[in-house]
Design a protein around this motif. Sequence first.
Motif, mmCIF file in Angstrom:
data_model
loop_
_atom_site.group_PDB
_atom_site.id
_atom_site.type_symbol
_atom_site.label_atom_id
_atom_site.label_comp_id
_atom_site.label_asym_id
_atom_site.label_seq_id
_atom_site.Cartn_x
_atom_site.Cartn_y
_atom_site.Cartn_z
ATOM 1 N N ARG A 31 0.790 -1.275 0.007
ATOM 2 C CA ARG A 31 -0.062 0.120 0.014
ATOM 3 C C ARG A 31 0.784 1.232 0.055
ATOM 4 O O ARG A 31 1.906 1.418 0.631
ATOM 5 N N PHE A 32 0.493 2.209 -0.766
ATOM 6 C CA PHE A 32 1.216 3.483 -0.798
ATOM 7 C C PHE A 32 -0.019 4.584 -0.773
ATOM 8 O O PHE A 32 -0.622 4.455 -1.728
ATOM 9 N N GLY A 33 0.087 5.518 -0.098
ATOM 10 C CA GLY A 33 -0.793 6.772 -0.042
ATOM 11 C C GLY A 33 -0.344 8.024 0.607
ATOM 12 O O GLY A 33 0.752 8.169 1.231
ATOM 13 N N ILE A 34 -1.387 8.935 0.633
ATOM 14 C CA ILE A 34 -0.958 9.946 1.430
ATOM 15 C C ILE A 34 -1.312 9.911 3.078
ATOM 16 O O ILE A 34 -2.558 9.270 3.204
ATOM 17 N N SER A 35 -0.506 10.310 3.888
ATOM 18 C CA SER A 35 -0.719 10.145 5.318
ATOM 19 C C SER A 35 -1.432 11.437 5.703
ATOM 20 O O SER A 35 -1.102 12.544 5.693
ATOM 21 N N ASN A 36 -2.218 11.041 6.987
ATOM 22 C CA ASN A 36 -2.680 12.171 7.590
ATOM 23 C C ASN A 36 -1.716 13.041 8.612
ATOM 24 O O ASN A 36 -2.297 14.030 9.307
ATOM 25 N N SER A 37 -0.862 12.518 8.770
ATOM 26 C CA SER A 37 0.160 13.025 9.587
ATOM 27 C C SER A 37 0.720 14.355 9.195
ATOM 28 O O SER A 37 0.628 14.770 8.070
ATOM 29 N N LEU A 38 1.383 15.079 10.123
ATOM 30 C CA LEU A 38 1.717 16.628 9.544
ATOM 31 C C LEU A 38 3.520 16.619 9.982
ATOM 32 O O LEU A 38 3.572 17.730 10.321
ATOM 33 N N ILE A 39 4.133 15.447 9.594
ATOM 34 C CA ILE A 39 5.488 15.612 10.301
ATOM 35 C C ILE A 39 6.394 16.390 9.269
ATOM 36 O O ILE A 39 7.217 17.313 9.758
ATOM 37 N N ALA A 40 5.957 16.448 7.848
ATOM 38 C CA ALA A 40 6.927 17.129 7.101
ATOM 39 C C ALA A 40 6.665 18.652 7.088
ATOM 40 O O ALA A 40 7.293 19.618 6.767
ATOM 41 N N THR A 41 5.289 19.021 7.787
ATOM 42 C CA THR A 41 4.994 20.374 7.873
ATOM 43 C C THR A 41 5.595 20.967 9.391
ATOM 44 O O THR A 41 6.068 22.035 9.198
ATOM 45 N N MET A 42 5.555 20.060 10.270
ATOM 46 C CA MET A 42 5.715 20.565 11.623
ATOM 47 C C MET A 42 7.272 20.448 11.762
ATOM 48 O O MET A 42 8.103 21.135 12.424
ATOM 49 N N ASN A 43 7.987 19.627 10.954
ATOM 50 C CA ASN A 43 9.638 19.326 10.905
ATOM 51 C C ASN A 43 10.215 19.280 9.517
ATOM 52 O O ASN A 43 10.501 18.335 9.039
ATOM 53 N N PRO A 44 9.916 20.617 8.870
ATOM 54 C CA PRO A 44 10.484 20.728 7.581
ATOM 55 C C PRO A 44 12.083 20.605 7.262
ATOM 56 O O PRO A 44 12.812 21.210 8.163
ATOM 57 N N VAL A 45 12.365 19.874 6.316
ATOM 58 C CA VAL A 45 13.648 19.558 5.892
ATOM 59 C C VAL A 45 13.909 19.953 4.669
ATOM 60 O O VAL A 45 13.089 19.499 3.690
ATOM 61 N N THR A 46 14.885 20.988 4.126
ATOM 62 C CA THR A 46 14.968 21.586 2.958
ATOM 63 C C THR A 46 16.179 21.072 1.927
ATOM 64 O O THR A 46 17.105 20.368 2.738
ATOM 65 N N ASP A 47 16.003 20.878 0.680
ATOM 66 C CA ASP A 47 16.977 20.589 -0.341
ATOM 67 C C ASP A 47 18.020 21.493 -0.383
ATOM 68 O O ASP A 47 18.111 22.560 0.056
ATOM 69 N N ASN A 48 18.811 21.272 -1.431
ATOM 70 C CA ASN A 48 20.079 22.264 -1.863
ATOM 71 C C ASN A 48 19.384 23.463 -2.251
ATOM 72 O O ASN A 48 20.036 24.593 -2.392
#
Length: 306
Positions: A31-48
């Motif tokens: 299974r692969f899908g969108i999660s209801n968690s907000l980890i990427a929003t609350m703990n953002p990490v940026t690329d180069n």
Amino acid sequence: MKKRKLLLLIAIVLAMSLKSIAQGKKIQITRFGISNSLIATMNPVTDNNGEAGAVIRFWYSGSDYIIQPNLGVLKMETEPGETRLWVPRGTTRVTVRHNEDQPLRSYTIPMRIESKTDYYAEISLTEGRVVNHENHVYIGAGYNIMSLSGPSLTVGANLQHHQIELGAVYGLNKSDDLYFYDANDNLKEGYNYNAIRASLTYGYEISVSDFFFITPMAGVSYLAYIGNEASSSSKSTNYKYANSLSATGGLRLAIGFGEQFRLCITPEYHVAVYKDKNCKLFSSNDDNMKNWNNGFNLNVGLLVYF
């Protein structure tokens, strides 16, 4: 004839005895899908480029899983039953490996990965026989063209992309008739020749995708010349033997069909590093024989994996 049967038997026994390497469990993302968690929003990490990445949460039972995205990890966190990867926006593939199980190579993510979005992937194991392309044995058959033309056979083994392979080619193209005279310039005997090549090569397999593979190869090959009675000479079975040893390099391009079959094209080049006296004599008088141990070859074949 007995030697050929013995070599064939050895190849079959080798393939069967190493077949257990390819047994194990197969990793799948069920299974692969969108999660209801907000980890990427609350703990953002940026690329180069300063853009916030996404989080993919891999859920599984057990441990020792290694998750690899194709564009690089921004950050990784692991806890029992879950690995979290911060990945750049637009990541399209991931590879899942386990210490003991069949790897899931280059899994294609079924949706677009966006910034500051959480996704989940559930990993499961399927019992039964699988073809482990990390550790496998294989046999193959093909046809050689260009300098030495004829059918070919291959048997090989691969351990973590490192490949050892034995090969043989029976050359069908023949030399011109060569005649030998006695001290009084009387015709003594005459022959034309074809050749058998045996080779030992090492290669390193590079997985470009799930179905396309590139393998740089290098090794040595032994060429034995077989004499045939020339049509206009007296009959004799005591033809002059000749042999040579060559260094070889090549590049195998392979397309996979399912888990067990690959169609391969292998251009290669041979450079003679040793010629016996008769080989030097023959090569100086016949261009075909010269090119058999110094020249380009192209092999087209099918490999079957176990």
